[in-house]
Design an enzyme around this catalytic site. Structure first.
Site, PDB file in Angstrom:
ATOM      1  N   HIS A 108       0.800  -1.231   0.000  1.00 46.77           N
ATOM      2  CA  HIS A 108       0.000   0.000   0.000  1.00 46.77           C
ATOM      3  C   HIS A 108       0.833   1.282   0.000  1.00 46.77           C
ATOM      4  CE1 HIS A 108      -3.516  -2.335   0.051  1.00 46.77           C
ATOM      5  NE2 HIS A 108      -3.685  -2.469   1.351  1.00 46.77           N
ATOM      6  N   HIS A 149      -9.640   2.259   0.377  1.00 44.13           N
ATOM      7  CA  HIS A 149      -9.595   1.072   1.234  1.00 44.13           C
ATOM      8  C   HIS A 149     -10.681   1.161   2.313  1.00 44.13           C
ATOM      9  CE1 HIS A 149      -7.874  -2.264   3.474  1.00 44.13           C
ATOM     10  NE2 HIS A 149      -6.916  -2.391   2.574  1.00 44.13           N
ATOM     11  N   GLU A 164     -11.978  -2.818  -2.833  1.00 48.95           N
ATOM     12  CA  GLU A 164     -10.883  -1.976  -3.299  1.00 48.95           C
ATOM     13  C   GLU A 164     -10.694  -2.111  -4.823  1.00 48.95           C
ATOM     14  OE1 GLU A 164      -7.326  -2.946  -0.890  1.00 48.95           O
ATOM     15  OE2 GLU A 164      -8.710  -4.214   0.247  1.00 48.95           O
TER      16      GLU A 164
END
Length: 336
Positions: free
Chosen positions: A101, A170, A301
């Site tokens: 991420h 997210h 996502e």
């Protein structure tokens, strides 16, 4: 209507977006969705996403990424390494052997400039060349707009050098208002294939058809179907944490709570969606005195193929110098 509720001394802003059907709380820190309240047939508004009580809680970097914009590169990057235009780059390793991420200080942990422009809320961040191991100075605009029962999120970006870019939101959804976990939610995904993951959760660049697996959500099935660890790839992920390759047709994903009738439809311009069933969320103090545990939410996502720099001959994740980037995610809420 959009209102600035608070601007802290450190420059972090908290906004409220509200219309007759939805109320959204969002902060400039990571463009993080803190709360989404939807009305039921009795006009009662209920929060349907996981979140923390305070902005400081988000800044503590718990690793949950509740509600945050994720980048430059969402999901996992193998060994935190890649080659672009013949040059080798290193990104921070922060999830087992991989980069996750965007690294240690990804977009989720940045305070974006923000402004209200008519009925839109616009967040801007300039990511400098070399930040978190990614080349090129990248200018990113994220626009939020509330239209009736839909929250539209748009990403627009441009880089002054070739770079990697894979963005997502997210947000974890629990349509029963966090009264219990989300295992009994029914889910439908417009996908006949999903990506296989290794024991570290890394997308291996290999796929299998969902038919005959616990990850077959071509028609409505309980989310908890995907917790069946007799399946080797579900076991690798400790539940659902897989990339689904979207087929033609819309919406991409539907999530519904049979008890309340609250329903979410997700549409996107992106080619796939990672679904994560909060497999490693344990004893997290959340909003309104709630405590979140495993499977307490479903993170939806939309994104490009994870680790595509290693998994595709012509990786979607490569953003060319001065090439415009535009993608959208739509979250639509209604009572079934």
């Amino acid at each position: 209507m959009i209102k600035l509720l608070e601007k802290r001394p450190d420059g972090i802003c908290l906004y409220e977006m509200e219309n007759d059907q939805l109320r959204v709380l969002v902060t400039s820190y990571g463009v993080t969705l803190i709360e989404i309240d939807m009305k039921d047939e009795n006009q009662k508004k209920t929060n349907v996403i996981l979140g923390y009580e305070t902005i400081d809680d988000y800044m503590a970097k718990s690793g949950t990424y509740f509600g945050a914009l994720v980048g430059r590169v969402c999901n996992r990057l193998a060994n935190g390494e890649y080659t672009l235009n013949g040059k080798h780059y290193h990104a921070a390793v922060n999830n087992g052997p991989n980069s996750l991420h965007g690294g240690l200080e990804g977009f989720s942990y940045k305070n974006f400039d923000s402004k209200i422009e008519g009925d839109k809320l616009i967040f801007t961040y300039v990511s400098k060349d070399g930040e978190e191991g990614y080349p090129g100075t990248l200018t990113l605009h994220c626009t939020l707009e509330l239209v009736d029962n839909t929250l539209r999120i748009s990403y627009d970006a441009k880089s002054d050098a070739d770079t990697l870019l894979n963005l997502t939101q997210h947000t974890y959804f629990n349509l029963n208002g966090m009264e219990e976990d989300a295992g009994d939610h029914l889910m439908k995904i417009s996908a006949i294939r999903h990506g296989l993951v290794d024991p570290d959760g890394l997308c291996m660049g290999k796929f299998r058809e969902v038919e005959g697996t616990p990850l077959d959500f071509r028609d409505f099935a309980p989310v908890k179907q995907g917790f069946d660890q007799s399946d080797w790839n579900v076991k690798n992920a400790n539940g659902i944490d897989h990339h689904f390759v979207l087929e033609t047709g819309s919406p991409a994903l539907i999530l519904t709570d049979p008890k309340s009738g609250r329903t979410l439809e997700v549409e996107t311009t992106l080619p796939g969606v990672q679904v994560y069933s909060a497999n490693y969320v344990e004893n997290h103090p959340g909003r309104d005195g709630k405590t979140y545990n495993q499977h307490w939410g479903v993170a939806v996502e939309p994104q490009m193929l994870p680790d595509s720099i290693h998994n595709q001959e012509h990786p979607d994740v490569i953003l060319k110098k001065d090439e415009p980037f535009h993608e959208e995610i739509l979250y639509r809420f209604y009572m079934k």
